[in-house]
Design an enzyme around this catalytic site. Structure first.
Site, PDB file in Angstrom:
ATOM      1  N   PRO A   1     -78.198  25.578 -47.205  1.00 46.74           N
ATOM      2  CA  PRO A   1     -78.876  25.020 -48.381  1.00 46.74           C
ATOM      3  C   PRO A   1     -77.908  24.307 -49.314  1.00 46.74           C
ATOM      4  O   PRO A   1     -76.760  24.723 -49.481  1.00 46.74           O
ATOM      5  CB  PRO A   1     -79.499  26.252 -49.052  1.00 46.74           C
ATOM      6  CG  PRO A   1     -78.730  27.418 -48.533  1.00 46.74           C
ATOM      7  CD  PRO A   1     -78.304  27.051 -47.154  1.00 46.74           C
TER       8      PRO A   1
ATOM      9  N   ASP B   1     -61.950  21.904 -52.115  1.00 47.05           N
ATOM     10  CA  ASP B   1     -62.208  23.008 -51.187  1.00 47.05           C
ATOM     11  C   ASP B   1     -62.414  22.546 -49.744  1.00 47.05           C
ATOM     12  O   ASP B   1     -62.658  23.359 -48.863  1.00 47.05           O
ATOM     13  CB  ASP B   1     -63.396  23.848 -51.645  1.00 47.05           C
ATOM     14  CG  ASP B   1     -64.698  23.059 -51.715  1.00 47.05           C
ATOM     15  OD1 ASP B   1     -64.645  21.817 -51.644  1.00 47.05           O
ATOM     16  OD2 ASP B   1     -65.762  23.686 -51.845  1.00 47.05           O
TER      17      ASP B   1
ATOM     18  N   LYS C   1     -69.326  29.043 -46.253  1.00 53.75           N
ATOM     19  CA  LYS C   1     -68.387  30.063 -46.742  1.00 53.75           C
ATOM     20  C   LYS C   1     -69.020  30.835 -47.888  1.00 53.75           C
ATOM     21  O   LYS C   1     -70.005  30.400 -48.521  1.00 53.75           O
ATOM     22  CB  LYS C   1     -67.076  29.429 -47.209  1.00 53.75           C
ATOM     23  CG  LYS C   1     -67.204  28.402 -48.341  1.00 53.75           C
ATOM     24  CD  LYS C   1     -67.281  28.987 -49.736  1.00 53.75           C
ATOM     25  CE  LYS C   1     -67.436  27.912 -50.807  1.00 53.75           C
ATOM     26  NZ  LYS C   1     -67.746  28.469 -52.152  1.00 53.75           N
TER      27      LYS C   1
ATOM     28  N   GLY D   1     -71.495  20.848 -48.058  1.00 58.28           N
ATOM     29  CA  GLY D   1     -71.023  19.475 -48.018  1.00 58.28           C
ATOM     30  C   GLY D   1     -69.550  19.376 -47.674  1.00 58.28           C
ATOM     31  O   GLY D   1     -69.130  18.500 -46.901  1.00 58.28           O
ATOM     32  N   SER D   2     -68.742  20.280 -48.225  1.00 58.36           N
ATOM     33  CA  SER D   2     -67.307  20.278 -47.933  1.00 58.36           C
ATOM     34  C   SER D   2     -67.042  20.652 -46.484  1.00 58.36           C
ATOM     35  O   SER D   2     -66.156  20.083 -45.829  1.00 58.36           O
ATOM     36  CB  SER D   2     -66.583  21.253 -48.864  1.00 58.36           C
ATOM     37  OG  SER D   2     -66.666  20.822 -50.205  1.00 58.36           O
TER      38      SER D   2
ATOM     39  N   ALA E   1     -75.960  25.444 -53.509  1.00 52.73           N
ATOM     40  CA  ALA E   1     -76.066  26.891 -53.363  1.00 52.73           C
ATOM     41  C   ALA E   1     -74.745  27.609 -53.594  1.00 52.73           C
ATOM     42  O   ALA E   1     -74.718  28.831 -53.731  1.00 52.73           O
ATOM     43  CB  ALA E   1     -76.587  27.233 -51.964  1.00 52.73           C
ATOM     44  N   GLY E   2     -73.624  26.880 -53.587  1.00 51.43           N
ATOM     45  CA  GLY E   2     -72.317  27.522 -53.707  1.00 51.43           C
ATOM     46  C   GLY E   2     -71.742  27.952 -52.376  1.00 51.43           C
ATOM     47  O   GLY E   2     -70.786  28.735 -52.337  1.00 51.43           O
ATOM     48  N   LEU E   3     -72.298  27.448 -51.277  1.00 50.57           N
ATOM     49  CA  LEU E   3     -71.879  27.844 -49.929  1.00 50.57           C
ATOM     50  C   LEU E   3     -70.939  26.826 -49.270  1.00 50.57           C
ATOM     51  O   LEU E   3     -70.515  27.021 -48.131  1.00 50.57           O
ATOM     52  CB  LEU E   3     -73.109  28.052 -49.046  1.00 50.57           C
ATOM     53  CG  LEU E   3     -74.004  29.221 -49.453  1.00 50.57           C
ATOM     54  CD1 LEU E   3     -75.368  29.125 -48.767  1.00 50.57           C
ATOM     55  CD2 LEU E   3     -73.352  30.563 -49.119  1.00 50.57           C
TER      56      LEU E   3
END
Length: 304
Positions: A100, A142, A8, A108-109, A103-105
């Site tokens: 990656p 999230d 995301k 993992g969530s 990265a803030g993407l």
């Protein structure tokens, strides 16, 4: 089963004051993108959960109970046992990391949410959407978003979700530089700024989307973390400039970083921009946003 775990971006990210429980209140418009990890789920003769991970060119990914995929699988397996739906053996999960890390993407969530969805389907576990949401929330604020997909407003700690009409898909280039940023540090740096103010753009973007004014909605993209991250990491501010010089119409931080995304006019412009940026950066990805319908259509790759 082979399932895509979609990443995301945050089209807006408003960070407000710290709450009594230690978390920050926030408001954000989250958007699914086509960049994804790949999860394979198989029955196993051995009892319990077996988890392996393949993550080339990334930090070492743990495969024990500290990993969200393992925790999600264990959580659903326990629910299955309680409901008498667990098989006589166990489950084997293998994750191929493409998104990656750090990265803030939301990689993992997304992996955790996809694991919940996949195991529920695999075991035909009779959980309501609310029960699945509660399982996701137990794993992280999230995580529930990645059960919905598409364009969604998140509030509170990120767990209060309101699905929005889909923004028309657009092309992106994402660059992940070779630095990591601690989310804890980013929040603390914001709190330490005496002149800190939120952009409060989420409500405005939400209203524009609900009115079908997508051009106006796209103009509201912003991220409160940029004010501290770009100051502390000037190389990221320079990267944002480089992405605009490579053709990006807008460039913003992904979550608390360290990746940045650039919005491009079309696929051709994104490919040309990625080629230029690839001369200086090792991790450059061309991708596009996903509607909620496409998110669910493309999630399941194969099922036997």
């Amino acid at each position: 089963m082979k399932i895509r775990c979609f990443a995301k971006i945050n089209l807006t990210l408003d960070v407000f004051s710290k709450r009594a429980d230690g978390y920050h209140s926030l408001a954000t418009v989250m958007q699914s993108i086509a960049l994804h990890d790949l999860l394979t789920l198989l029955p196993s003769e051995a009892s319990g959960i077996r988890f392996t991970c393949e993550a080339p060119d990334q930090i070492e990914v743990p495969t024990d109970s500290s990993n969200l995929v393992f925790r999600a699988a264990q959580l659903l397996w326990e629910r299955a046992e309680q409901k008498g739906c667990a098989s006589s053996g166990g489950l084997s999960l293998h994750l191929q990391k493409r998104v990656p890390s750090q990265a803030g993407l939301g990689g993992g969530s997304s992996d955790a949410a996809t694991t919940l969805w996949a195991i529920q389907r695999f075991l035909r576990l009779p959980l309501s959407p609310q029960e699945l949401h509660e399982c996701a929330q137990e794993l992280g604020s999230d995580v529930p978003f990645f059960l919905l997909g598409g364009t969604v407003v998140a509030r509170g700690r990120g767990e209060q979700l309101t699905p929005l009409p889909d923004i028309p898909p657009f092309w992106l280039v994402i660059v992940k530089p070779d630095i990591g940023i601690s989310t804890k540090w980013a929040y603390e740096a914001l709190d330490a700024r005496p002149d800190r103010r939120s952009h409060r753009a989420t409500k405005r973007m939400e209203e524009a989307i609900l009115h079908g004014d997508f051009e106006r909605a796209m103009a509201f993209q912003c991220n409160d973390f940029e004010q501290v991250v770009f100051e502390a990491y000037p190389q990221l501010a320079w990267l944002a400039d480089e992405m605009q010089m490579a053709g990006a119409l807008q460039t913003h931080l992904c979550g608390s970083g360290s990746a940045l995304y650039g919005v491009f006019a079309d696929q051709g412009a994104a490919l040309r921009g990625a080629e230029l940026l690839g001369k200086r950066y090792s991790h450059v990805y061309v991708t596009h946003t996903l509607t909620r319908e496409r998110f669910h259509q493309l999630r399941l790759m194969e099922e036997e």
